[in-house]
Write an enzyme that holds these catalytic residues in place. Sequence first.
Site, PDB file in Angstrom:
ATOM      1  N   CYS A  79       0.818  -1.211   0.000  1.00 52.90           N
ATOM      2  CA  CYS A  79       0.000   0.000   0.000  1.00 52.90           C
ATOM      3  C   CYS A  79       0.859   1.271   0.000  1.00 52.90           C
ATOM      4  O   CYS A  79       1.451   1.607  -1.006  1.00 52.90           O
ATOM      5  CB  CYS A  79      -0.988  -0.028   1.160  1.00 52.90           C
ATOM      6  SG  CYS A  79      -2.364   1.134   0.964  1.00 52.90           S
ATOM      7  N   HIS A 167      -3.802  -5.147   0.439  1.00 53.42           N
ATOM      8  CA  HIS A 167      -3.277  -5.631   1.724  1.00 53.42           C
ATOM      9  C   HIS A 167      -3.373  -7.158   1.793  1.00 53.42           C
ATOM     10  O   HIS A 167      -4.449  -7.702   2.074  1.00 53.42           O
ATOM     11  CB  HIS A 167      -4.055  -5.016   2.885  1.00 53.42           C
ATOM     12  CG  HIS A 167      -3.808  -3.560   3.071  1.00 53.42           C
ATOM     13  ND1 HIS A 167      -2.811  -3.081   3.886  1.00 53.42           N
ATOM     14  CD2 HIS A 167      -4.414  -2.470   2.530  1.00 53.42           C
ATOM     15  CE1 HIS A 167      -2.813  -1.754   3.855  1.00 53.42           C
ATOM     16  NE2 HIS A 167      -3.779  -1.359   3.036  1.00 53.42           N
ATOM     17  N   GLU A 169      -2.253  -9.018   4.064  1.00 53.17           N
ATOM     18  CA  GLU A 169      -2.264  -9.471   5.454  1.00 53.17           C
ATOM     19  C   GLU A 169      -3.661  -9.584   6.049  1.00 53.17           C
ATOM     20  O   GLU A 169      -3.840 -10.245   7.079  1.00 53.17           O
ATOM     21  CB  GLU A 169      -1.419  -8.527   6.327  1.00 53.17           C
ATOM     22  CG  GLU A 169      -1.986  -7.126   6.529  1.00 53.17           C
ATOM     23  CD  GLU A 169      -1.615  -6.132   5.444  1.00 53.17           C
ATOM     24  OE1 GLU A 169      -1.687  -4.920   5.699  1.00 53.17           O
ATOM     25  OE2 GLU A 169      -1.257  -6.573   4.332  1.00 53.17           O
TER      26      GLU A 169
END
Length: 509
Positions: A79, A167, A169
Amino acid sequence: MQEKVLILDFGSQYTQLIARRVRELFIYCEIIPYHKLPQDVSAYKALILSGSPFSVRSEDAPQIDLEVIQSGIPVLAVCYGAQYLAHHLGGEVSPSNTREYGRANLAYHKTDAPLLVDIPAESQVWMSHSDTIKQLPAQAHLLASTADVTNAAYAFDEQPIFGLQFHPEVYHSTDGSTLLKNFLVGIAGFSQDWTPDSFVDMTVADLKAQIGDEQVILGLSGGVDSTVAAILLHRAIGKQLHCIFVNNGLLRKNEFDQVLQQYEGMGLQVKGVDASATFLGALEGVSDPEQKRKAIGNTFIDVFDEEAKQVTDANWLGQGTIYPDVIESVSVNGPSVTIKSHHNVGGLPDFMKLKIVEPLRMLFKDEVRRVGKSLGIDPQILGRHPFPGPGLAIRILGDIDAEKVRILQEVDAIFIAGLKEWDLYDQVWQAGAILLPVNSVGVMGDERTYEKCVALRAVQSTDGMTADWVDLPYAFLQKISNQIINQVPGVNRVVYDISSKPPATIEWE
């Protein structure tokens, strides 16, 4: 030497999630604020750049040394990190004119790229940004796009540097763990050997070297963190460890005796100290939550110091500090806003001339439990719900006295016993009761009552950073409410807390 990943934190709300996903791959990682970059980055085998609430186009945007990024170690920029590299290495970043928040799907991705191996077509990803990468640097090439984001992933031609606009994660990026594994194992060459057993072996060896033949004192609480820390230290130094369990008068019903019994047979030297009257005296007339914490903390130090003096040649204080506490104390923005003071972070008063040893300071809560299992600790201890350091003091709103403690202990005991009886205890991260500073009108028999109201709280969480309330069965709540009102004199009303964290916290104070 332990292989490790360096995660540079630019202030993203998701940075801890990156660390957790990396750890789940049995790979060790550390989070460091971007402005505290280690001098020797070559000690790390890979580098991950986090997201950020800042725009790379802002004057106050976080800045880092690009020579570090281009030093040859594999880099994954997420990001803000991806935008930062594009912006500073010849690309173009500008405000997005389309919605780039929430779920998206890959409309194109380069399936033969090492980073995207085994990522299926139209894989779901999670976007959260207001800027977008309009043009990649000349030395980079496109790896993936979504319907609205052309440059969703890219790679540099001659260096192992990769950028992701999404993202990987977060849970909503369905193949995020696969992508992280591709980067860390396939590209960076990690061996995935950071297991609970290897952590125990490494930590015991480190503790032996660190402490030598000196004495260590440790304050046990009966909880998971302090127990695992104690067993690790005991395995390393044996009889050099002296444990102290202080009863502050704010524990759960019968907890002081039960905890001491739990430690029998574990090989630990544990001394129980009942200082209930001292703590309740220090809390007399204190209503402010932060002042309660300080009163309890100061009293604990006084009591603990007095006991510690009886241990000859004690040079170390053992603590059960875990990684979320460490991260929050060295965050990008620093501890600028005090939500609540933490009993493990902040050091010791000058008169306690002790060095601190924290064997769990790099572990998340679930990792502590896995290490405890590796050490052979009783599953009932490892499965214990977290309990706040100040105990019931922060579950009694307003001032505290012995009668209020008695009432809440009885209520809490009924609630926790009920959760276990209904096989709900292990489905809950943390549960407890709160004694409210209000009385309510009720009717018992033919008489009007004006008595206390209690709130029940049960939440689900992974590490306590965020939490959601548990949808307990109505039949269970009905039974527990009836038991509490019928069996605990002084209570005539029970309510259930359905607030999540955020915006609420798990505890009420």
